[in-house]
Design a protein around this motif. Sequence first.
Motif, PDB file in Angstrom:
ATOM      1  N   UNK A  92      30.968  63.223 128.850  1.00 30.88           N
ATOM      2  CA  UNK A  92      32.330  63.742 128.852  1.00 30.88           C
ATOM      3  C   UNK A  92      33.241  62.783 129.623  1.00 30.88           C
ATOM      4  N   UNK A  93      34.549  62.783 129.357  1.00 31.35           N
ATOM      5  CA  UNK A  93      35.447  61.921 130.150  1.00 31.35           C
ATOM      6  C   UNK A  93      35.315  62.214 131.644  1.00 31.35           C
ATOM      7  N   UNK A  94      35.497  61.193 132.437  1.00 36.97           N
ATOM      8  CA  UNK A  94      35.374  61.291 133.893  1.00 36.97           C
ATOM      9  C   UNK A  94      36.368  62.305 134.435  1.00 36.97           C
ATOM     10  N   UNK A  95      35.910  63.175 135.326  1.00 40.29           N
ATOM     11  CA  UNK A  95      36.786  64.194 135.911  1.00 40.29           C
ATOM     12  C   UNK A  95      36.708  64.107 137.431  1.00 40.29           C
TER      13      UNK A  95
ATOM     14  N   UNK B 138      40.519  65.629 132.412  1.00 46.79           N
ATOM     15  CA  UNK B 138      39.366  64.878 131.926  1.00 46.79           C
ATOM     16  C   UNK B 138      39.850  63.493 131.532  1.00 46.79           C
ATOM     17  N   UNK B 139      39.470  62.500 132.315  1.00 50.16           N
ATOM     18  CA  UNK B 139      39.990  61.146 132.145  1.00 50.16           C
ATOM     19  C   UNK B 139      40.889  60.802 133.309  1.00 50.16           C
ATOM     20  N   UNK B 140      41.357  59.543 133.349  1.00 50.30           N
ATOM     21  CA  UNK B 140      42.220  59.072 134.438  1.00 50.30           C
ATOM     22  C   UNK B 140      43.483  59.917 134.462  1.00 50.30           C
ATOM     23  N   UNK B 141      43.703  60.653 135.554  1.00 52.98           N
ATOM     24  CA  UNK B 141      44.810  61.603 135.530  1.00 52.98           C
ATOM     25  C   UNK B 141      45.454  61.842 136.869  1.00 52.98           C
TER      26      UNK B 141
ATOM     27  N   UNK C 227      48.130  47.474 130.269  1.00 53.73           N
ATOM     28  CA  UNK C 227      48.956  46.345 130.704  1.00 53.73           C
ATOM     29  C   UNK C 227      49.851  46.876 131.812  1.00 53.73           C
ATOM     30  N   UNK C 228      50.476  46.002 132.619  1.00 56.41           N
ATOM     31  CA  UNK C 228      51.342  46.495 133.688  1.00 56.41           C
ATOM     32  C   UNK C 228      52.390  47.473 133.166  1.00 56.41           C
ATOM     33  N   UNK C 229      52.357  48.701 133.679  1.00 54.75           N
ATOM     34  CA  UNK C 229      53.328  49.704 133.276  1.00 54.75           C
ATOM     35  C   UNK C 229      53.056  50.362 131.940  1.00 54.75           C
ATOM     36  N   UNK C 230      51.938  50.052 131.291  1.00 57.37           N
ATOM     37  CA  UNK C 230      51.628  50.609 129.972  1.00 57.37           C
ATOM     38  C   UNK C 230      50.374  51.479 130.076  1.00 57.37           C
ATOM     39  N   UNK C 231      50.517  52.769 129.866  1.00 65.64           N
ATOM     40  CA  UNK C 231      49.396  53.688 129.958  1.00 65.64           C
ATOM     41  C   UNK C 231      48.409  53.478 128.820  1.00 65.64           C
ATOM     42  N   UNK C 232      47.149  53.730 129.111  1.00 70.37           N
ATOM     43  CA  UNK C 232      46.160  53.835 128.051  1.00 70.37           C
ATOM     44  C   UNK C 232      46.362  55.169 127.334  1.00 70.37           C
ATOM     45  N   UNK C 233      45.706  55.345 126.211  1.00 71.70           N
ATOM     46  CA  UNK C 233      45.795  56.612 125.496  1.00 71.70           C
ATOM     47  C   UNK C 233      45.282  57.761 126.364  1.00 71.70           C
ATOM     48  N   UNK C 234      44.218  57.513 127.105  1.00 72.44           N
ATOM     49  CA  UNK C 234      43.670  58.536 127.999  1.00 72.44           C
ATOM     50  C   UNK C 234      44.694  58.946 129.047  1.00 72.44           C
ATOM     51  N   UNK C 235      45.333  57.971 129.685  1.00 75.35           N
ATOM     52  CA  UNK C 235      46.328  58.265 130.714  1.00 75.35           C
ATOM     53  C   UNK C 235      47.554  58.957 130.125  1.00 75.35           C
TER      54      UNK C 235
ATOM     55  N   UNK D 130      29.920  70.399 132.868  1.00 79.78           N
ATOM     56  CA  UNK D 130      30.249  71.110 131.652  1.00 79.78           C
ATOM     57  C   UNK D 130      31.152  70.287 130.755  1.00 79.78           C
ATOM     58  N   UNK D 131      31.932  70.944 129.937  1.00 78.82           N
ATOM     59  CA  UNK D 131      32.783  70.276 128.947  1.00 78.82           C
ATOM     60  C   UNK D 131      34.233  70.688 129.143  1.00 78.82           C
ATOM     61  N   UNK D 132      35.173  69.925 128.585  1.00 74.32           N
ATOM     62  CA  UNK D 132      36.596  70.246 128.777  1.00 74.32           C
ATOM     63  C   UNK D 132      36.998  71.651 128.382  1.00 74.32           C
ATOM     64  N   UNK D 133      36.399  72.208 127.365  1.00 74.50           N
ATOM     65  CA  UNK D 133      36.804  73.553 126.951  1.00 74.50           C
ATOM     66  C   UNK D 133      36.256  74.638 127.880  1.00 74.50           C
ATOM     67  N   UNK D 134      35.525  74.216 128.917  1.00 75.16           N
ATOM     68  CA  UNK D 134      35.017  75.176 129.906  1.00 75.16           C
ATOM     69  C   UNK D 134      35.991  75.394 131.042  1.00 75.16           C
TER      70      UNK D 134
END
Length: 252
Positions: free
Chosen positions: A64-67, A146-149, A185-193, A247-251
């Motif tokens: 699962x994505x890092x939490x 879930x993910x970089x947040x 990239x500097x100032x550009x979020x990934x899709x996860x972020x 667990x998982x995100x839907x939990x």
Amino acid sequence: MPAAPHPGAADPRYSKRLAIVVPYRDRAQHLAQFVPHMAAYFERDKLDQQIAVTVNIVEQKGDMPFNRGRLGNCGYLLTRDSSDYVCIHDVDYLPMWADYSWSPNPARLIWHGLSIGEDRFTFFGAVTLLDNTVFAKVNGFPNCYWGWGPEDRELGFRCRTQGFEIERRDGTYIPLKHPHAGFSAPGVWTEEARRTNELYKKRQPGLQALAGEDGVNNLKFKLVEKKPLATSAGTLKNFWHYIVDLGAPDAS
């Protein structure tokens, strides 16, 4: 003639028990540098040496994505009976000069060494310290990212709305290089972020109410394993490695 007591011996800032909690997954190279560095850091002859400290690597099991928020909450729950305060500590920052002493107020320990343009007055992440009663009162981190947040932003908000003044210590750390999970990239979020920050934006109008509903008080996890942490030089005293199933995100 008995030796004179160390100047920090009777000071509550140095006589309370500290649990350093490191949310962790898939950073073996960083961990191999972090662990011996922390062992050496707390052996040096300085006031920090007086602190009864444990270092607790809390590793997320599965794909699962890092939490980070859930792992921080896990670390608090796993160590609260044997500690008085907790430090949530990223594995990619090595202290050179820092102050890990107890405070009744939440504290950000790191400043020098941060590398992505954090705001000096509002940033509350990377290496943060909270008394156990404070962590419980603010209900710890949100569990939903879930993910970089922005779980650290919410924790800072929770502390401020409960009336705690956040200390801003100016510790010097060495950052360990790695591809940043939040920026392509500097100032550009990934899709996860982008996704986790959209969730933060949706939560903002109700953050105060959500603080009582989403945190330590409703966290569900399974402790898979706890073992002493060993290096090539042998097992380290007061270093522990936990593996947890979140667990998982839907939990949430």
